[in-house]
Design a protein around this motif. Structure first.
Motif, PDB file in Angstrom:
ATOM      1  N   ASN A  49       0.812  -1.223   0.000  1.00 38.90           N
ATOM      2  CA  ASN A  49       0.000   0.000   0.000  1.00 38.90           C
ATOM      3  C   ASN A  49       0.839   1.264   0.000  1.00 38.90           C
ATOM      4  O   ASN A  49       0.378   2.319  -0.444  1.00 38.90           O
ATOM      5  N   LEU A  50       2.043   1.189   0.550  1.00 41.54           N
ATOM      6  CA  LEU A  50       2.884   2.368   0.706  1.00 41.54           C
ATOM      7  C   LEU A  50       3.903   2.425  -0.429  1.00 41.54           C
ATOM      8  O   LEU A  50       4.597   1.451  -0.704  1.00 41.54           O
ATOM      9  N   LEU A  51       3.999   3.600  -1.054  1.00 44.11           N
ATOM     10  CA  LEU A  51       4.965   3.828  -2.125  1.00 44.11           C
ATOM     11  C   LEU A  51       5.806   5.044  -1.777  1.00 44.11           C
ATOM     12  O   LEU A  51       5.354   5.948  -1.062  1.00 44.11           O
ATOM     13  N   VAL A  52       7.026   5.064  -2.273  1.00 43.53           N
ATOM     14  CA  VAL A  52       7.929   6.175  -2.000  1.00 43.53           C
ATOM     15  C   VAL A  52       8.302   6.845  -3.315  1.00 43.53           C
ATOM     16  O   VAL A  52       8.566   6.179  -4.314  1.00 43.53           O
ATOM     17  N   VAL A  53       8.287   8.173  -3.310  1.00 37.31           N
ATOM     18  CA  VAL A  53       8.714   8.944  -4.469  1.00 37.31           C
ATOM     19  C   VAL A  53      10.223   9.145  -4.351  1.00 37.31           C
ATOM     20  O   VAL A  53      10.704   9.730  -3.372  1.00 37.31           O
ATOM     21  N   LEU A  54      10.959   8.655  -5.338  1.00 38.36           N
ATOM     22  CA  LEU A  54      12.409   8.760  -5.341  1.00 38.36           C
ATOM     23  C   LEU A  54      12.852   9.844  -6.309  1.00 38.36           C
ATOM     24  O   LEU A  54      12.333   9.947  -7.420  1.00 38.36           O
ATOM     25  N   GLY A  55      13.831  10.644  -5.873  1.00 39.04           N
ATOM     26  CA  GLY A  55      14.422  11.613  -6.765  1.00 39.04           C
ATOM     27  C   GLY A  55      15.322  10.942  -7.785  1.00 39.04           C
ATOM     28  O   GLY A  55      15.562   9.729  -7.735  1.00 39.04           O
ATOM     29  N   ALA A  56      15.832  11.715  -8.710  1.00 38.08           N
ATOM     30  CA  ALA A  56      16.690  11.159  -9.760  1.00 38.08           C
ATOM     31  C   ALA A  56      17.926  10.493  -9.182  1.00 38.08           C
ATOM     32  O   ALA A  56      18.487   9.564  -9.790  1.00 38.08           O
ATOM     33  N   ASP A  57      18.347  10.911  -7.991  1.00 42.60           N
ATOM     34  CA  ASP A  57      19.507  10.305  -7.335  1.00 42.60           C
ATOM     35  C   ASP A  57      19.133   9.170  -6.403  1.00 42.60           C
ATOM     36  O   ASP A  57      19.997   8.623  -5.702  1.00 42.60           O
ATOM     37  N   GLY A  58      17.854   8.798  -6.372  1.00 41.94           N
ATOM     38  CA  GLY A  58      17.392   7.714  -5.515  1.00 41.94           C
ATOM     39  C   GLY A  58      16.994   8.136  -4.125  1.00 41.94           C
ATOM     40  O   GLY A  58      16.574   7.302  -3.318  1.00 41.94           O
ATOM     41  N   ALA A  59      17.081   9.410  -3.786  1.00 44.16           N
ATOM     42  CA  ALA A  59      16.741   9.879  -2.447  1.00 44.16           C
ATOM     43  C   ALA A  59      15.230   9.811  -2.221  1.00 44.16           C
ATOM     44  O   ALA A  59      14.444  10.152  -3.108  1.00 44.16           O
ATOM     45  N   PRO A  60      14.790   9.357  -1.023  1.00 43.88           N
ATOM     46  CA  PRO A  60      13.350   9.324  -0.724  1.00 43.88           C
ATOM     47  C   PRO A  60      12.823  10.732  -0.457  1.00 43.88           C
ATOM     48  O   PRO A  60      13.343  11.432   0.425  1.00 43.88           O
TER      49      PRO A  60
END
Length: 505
Positions: free
Chosen positions: A371-382
């Motif tokens: 159910n939980l998703l994380v938005v990652l930046g282009a560098d992989g940072a949460p």
């Protein structure tokens, strides 16, 4: 050694007919699949409050469980937060076991025979999933469903991680997300006067005086036993019965089959509550300073039957900015991302800040890795979180009122002011579930918590999280006590305690 010949042989026989090229890889995957399921089962036997286990002891070599009938079951130390296939052998008195179904059969406790059948199916289906898996590599998927396809092993802690009773090999290959199929959803026409609708039902799914309800092809063939008109090609997500329509919504269909523990139909209650829940959750998420988005319900409809219903909701990709990716937390462990101890601490801080803020306001998310998703930046940072599927959250009118928030016009199982219910829901899914599985072990989880906790607001909920054992659903106990409805819980030793106690006592 004895190895559940029926389930394993049945899949091998079906593979011979439908995908013979996988036979060799399937056979090679069986030993690891047995270990994966045995590891999950041993975790449950060590840590869940099973009534026929009367004593537990630890020494330098491992764990010994004393059974009510006087027998002893022995195995290695068990980190309740560890993932992987590290348990290869258990001993029941002087008998050696490497097959979870055989062990459960010989334990001969109430309901063991039925559970052993499920375990055998979980082993065989897991071996099939691994046999047909593709290496994930370092390249980030281009589409949301491709992240979901990387979750090959299913639930990280449930012995029934790949149990799919009623699904043939052909069904699993055709519908299981890890097998990367394209599934043609159909529709069934039902007079609108006979349906319950929540939210806006799209014109595309209307015809005259009828509503066209999306139907999973397995449901049409095995439950409804009727043909469905072809509608849209879609890609199954981790939930299997929820599918992503390219360029369109995610479609949650009724699937009256037992996957892991639950039958995946859609209750009339869930449809009725859908629009109200969606509006309420969207407004509440706005109080998280942009850290959390909730995918909106676009419409839900049912023919007043849990077997014929569907829900449409936004794709989580809606909330990705340029260069960003939205990744289900369960897929993190299966993806080559720049994850370090610092990354894990940052993700833990983000998840706990958001989850505890909503809990204080009055909503406990079921924030497990699906159910939980994380938005990652282009560098992989949460950067941010996205939450989907509100069907099993818990809402506290008392806490909401304390913050001047009008509770939604809902009754029933979603509503509770019981502090234990609320904390168990969030801590069991987020900390003992999503965060633990991402960390991969108790020490790694403890390190992430220690790094994140100083940055969190001090609340009674945070104090409980720091000072009390962690709740986790007692998944095996629930399968072995079908006469007891609802969730049952285990109290896991806190990761901080495991740091101090090499044996996890």
């Amino acid at each position: 050694m004895y190895h559940s010949p029926t389930a394993e042989a049945e899949i091998a026989e079906e593979l011979t007919a439908v995908r013979p090229a996988l036979l060799g890889r399937y056979a090679a995957a069986l030993q690891g699949a047995r270990a994966a399921v045995l590891t999950r089962l041993w975790r449950a036997l060590v840590h869940e409050p099973l009534p026929w286990i009367t004593g537990r002891a630890a020494d330098a070599e491992g764990r010994t469980l004393r059974l009510a009938d006087g027998r002893a079951l022995r195995g290695p130390h068990s980190d309740p937060y560890a993932t992987g296939d590290h348990v290869r052998t258990l001993w029941l008195d002087r008998e050696r076991y490497d097959d979870p179904a055989r062990l459960m059969t010989d334990l001969a406790v109430p309901h063991a025979a039925a559970f052993a059948t499920e375990l055998a199916g979980s082993v065989a289906s897991l071996a099939l999933s691994r046999a047909n898996a593709e290496a994930s590599g370092e390249e980030w998927p281009a589409h949301d469903w491709e992240w979901e396809q990387r979750v090959v092993d299913g639930h990280p802690y449930h012995p029934n991680c790949r149990s799919r009773p009623g699904f043939s090999v052909a069904d699993q290959l055709a519908y299981g997300p890890e097998h990367r199929p394209v599934v043609w959803l159909g529709t069934v026409a039902v007079p609108a006067s006979e349906c319950l609708v929540s939210g806006d039902w799209p014109e595309e799914l209307r015809a005259g005086g009828d509503l066209l309800l999306p139907v999973h092809p397995w449901q049409a063939a095995h439950v409804l036993k009727r043909s469905a008109e072809p509608w849209r090609a879609a890609h199954p997500l981790m939930a299997l019965r929820t599918l992503a329509v390219p360029g369109g919504p995610h479609v949650k269909t009724a699937l009256s089959a037992r996957l892991t523990s639950s039958v995946r139909d859609i209750s009339v209650y869930s449809v009725k509550a859908s629009a109200t829940l969606s509006s309420f959750a969207t407004e509440l998420a706005a109080r998280t300073d942009g850290l959390l988005h909730v995918t909106r319900a676009l419409g839900a409809a049912t023919a007043r039957s849990p077997d014929l219903a569907a829900q449409l909701r936004e794709s989580p990709e809606t909330y990705a900015g340029p260069g960003e990716r939205v990744v289900p937390v369960a897929a993190l462990a299966a993806t080559e991302l720049p994850r370090s101890a610092e990354w894990m601490t940052a993700f833990t801080r983000l998840a706990l800040t958001t989850g505890l803020r909503l809990l204080d306001l009055g909503v406990a998310l079921e924030a497990h890795g699906q159910n939980l998703l994380v938005v990652l930046g282009a560098d992989g940072a949460p950067l941010r979180l996205v939450y989907r599927d509100l069907a099993d959250i818990r809402i506290s009118p008392e806490r909401l009122a304390r913050h001047g928030i009008t509770p939604p016009a809902l009754t029933g199982r979603l509503i509770s002011d019981d502090v234990n219910v609320l904390r168990h829901k969030l801590f069991g899914s987020l900390v003992a579930g999503a965060l633990a599985a991402t960390a991969g072990s108790g020490p790694a989880l403890a390190a992430a918590l220690r790094g994140a906790l100083p940055h969190l607001s001090r609340t009674p909920d945070l104090a409980a999280l720091c000072d009390e054992p962690l709740p986790a659903k007692a998944l095996t106990l629930m399968r072995l006590s079908p006469e007891t409805p609802g969730d049952q819980w285990a109290a896991l030793p806190h990761p901080f305690v495991l740091e101090r106690d090499a044996y996890g006592q």
